[in-house]
Design a protein around this motif. Structure first.
Motif, mmCIF file in Angstrom:
data_model
loop_
_atom_site.group_PDB
_atom_site.id
_atom_site.type_symbol
_atom_site.label_atom_id
_atom_site.label_comp_id
_atom_site.label_asym_id
_atom_site.label_seq_id
_atom_site.Cartn_x
_atom_site.Cartn_y
_atom_site.Cartn_z
ATOM 1 N N SER A 114 32.028 99.467 11.817
ATOM 2 C CA SER A 114 32.856 100.162 10.682
ATOM 3 C C SER A 114 33.561 99.434 9.954
ATOM 4 O O SER A 114 33.442 99.090 8.656
ATOM 5 N N LEU A 115 34.452 98.547 10.789
ATOM 6 C CA LEU A 115 35.179 97.753 9.973
ATOM 7 C C LEU A 115 34.475 96.338 9.474
ATOM 8 O O LEU A 115 34.916 95.979 8.428
ATOM 9 N N THR A 138 33.287 101.170 16.084
ATOM 10 C CA THR A 138 34.556 100.933 15.280
ATOM 11 C C THR A 138 34.543 99.753 14.575
ATOM 12 O O THR A 138 34.817 99.335 13.478
ATOM 13 N N ILE A 150 39.709 106.745 23.045
ATOM 14 C CA ILE A 150 40.857 105.470 22.795
ATOM 15 C C ILE A 150 41.423 105.069 24.235
ATOM 16 O O ILE A 150 41.364 103.802 24.578
ATOM 17 N N LEU A 184 35.797 111.616 17.065
ATOM 18 C CA LEU A 184 35.312 110.459 16.148
ATOM 19 C C LEU A 184 36.289 110.204 14.690
ATOM 20 O O LEU A 184 36.682 109.508 14.119
ATOM 21 N N LEU A 233 42.124 104.912 12.010
ATOM 22 C CA LEU A 233 41.659 103.685 11.569
ATOM 23 C C LEU A 233 41.966 103.279 10.155
ATOM 24 O O LEU A 233 42.510 102.089 9.769
ATOM 25 N N LEU A 235 31.114 104.844 12.320
ATOM 26 C CA LEU A 235 31.966 106.127 12.544
ATOM 27 C C LEU A 235 31.367 107.168 11.857
ATOM 28 O O LEU A 235 31.234 108.417 12.355
ATOM 29 N N LEU A 240 32.624 103.502 21.488
ATOM 30 C CA LEU A 240 33.339 103.758 20.352
ATOM 31 C C LEU A 240 34.178 102.548 19.848
ATOM 32 O O LEU A 240 34.232 102.203 18.426
ATOM 33 N N VAL A 278 39.540 109.357 14.964
ATOM 34 C CA VAL A 278 39.645 108.102 15.100
ATOM 35 C C VAL A 278 39.560 107.290 13.944
ATOM 36 O O VAL A 278 40.081 106.370 13.412
ATOM 37 N N LEU A 279 38.421 107.564 12.923
ATOM 38 C CA LEU A 279 38.469 107.370 11.649
ATOM 39 C C LEU A 279 39.496 107.257 11.086
ATOM 40 O O LEU A 279 39.908 106.394 10.126
#
Length: 234
Positions: free
Chosen positions: A29-30, A26, A15, A207, A214, A188, A22, A210-211
């Motif tokens: 994924s969004l 990300t 990050i 990861l 998020l 992710l 990443l 991070v998920l």
């Protein structure tokens, strides 16, 4: 325990350095999960509300089936979508297999029954309060559905967030229809599965953190935008 600390350090470094891979994973994924959420909500919210106010033959069977579909195995959904979108399938000509569109379709099928079921439960209680008023005003079914959805929007937000949580954490169906292709369909969850298979547990945990972050950020953003805390309804 050392793997957990290493994973947290890895997540922080990813990050902090704004790692390009990443960010790409990300954002994808969004894109996939939020697109699936919008489509599923557009289908499930009116459906759940309609089932709460409408009485018809075999209604109980429809509701029971919808509730049962909440537990539909994702890998089965992925297999069905794969067969439908494959070259020999009825929709193979569209060329959607191993694309984000196929992943969105799979997620929509998975989360629609979940959102619809939660919506039905919430709207059934709300309908008991509004039943006499809306009937006395001689409203149409469309007006009743719109009124209940608007008044119960905070309860429906919970249904939408439950759907998003399941969508963003999905991996089985996504791997089958998306293929986990780097810079194309890798998200992710599939990246975590890949790194775990490679034995890189630190990166997989990174990861994973991070998920989680998020998901928390999306939940807090929706609550903030809906002003639930300001109005004392948190």
């Amino acid at each position: 325990m050392s793997d957990i600390w290493a994973g947290m350090a890895e997540a922080f470094l990813l990050i902090w350095s704004l790692d390009a891979d990443l960010i790409d994973i990300t954002l994808r994924s969004l894109q996939v999960s939020l697109s699936a959420l919008v489509i599923a909500s557009a289908l499930a919210l009116p459906l759940g509300t309609w089932l709460a106010i409408r009485r018809f033959r075999h209604r109980r069977l429809v509701i029971a089936t919808m509730n049962a579909l909440m537990g539909l195995p994702p890998v089965v959904v992925g297999l069905i979508v794969y067969l439908l979108l494959s070259r020999t399938g009825p929709f193979g000509v569209l060329g959607l297999l191993f694309t984000p569109a196929a992943m969105i379709i799979a997620q929509v099928i998975i989360i629609t029954p979940l959102i619809a079921s939660i919506t039905h439960q919430a709207m059934r209680e709300l309908w008991s309060d509004y039943h006499d008023l809306l009937i006395s005003l001689n409203t149409t079914h469309g007006q009743r559905i719109a009124t209940l959805i608007w008044d119960g929007r905070r309860a429906l937000m919970t249904a939408a967030l439950a759907g998003f949580g399941r969508a963003i954490g999905e991996v089985g169906a996504i791997v089958i229809v998306g293929g986990n292709i780097d810079h194309v369909t890798r998200v992710l969850t599939t990246a975590i599965a890949l790194e775990t298979g490679k034995g890189d547990f630190a990166l997989a945990l990174g990861l994973g953190f991070v998920l989680i972050a998020l998901s928390l950020c999306v939940n807090l953003a929706i609550h903030t935008l809906s002003r639930t805390e300001r109005e004392g309804r948190w």
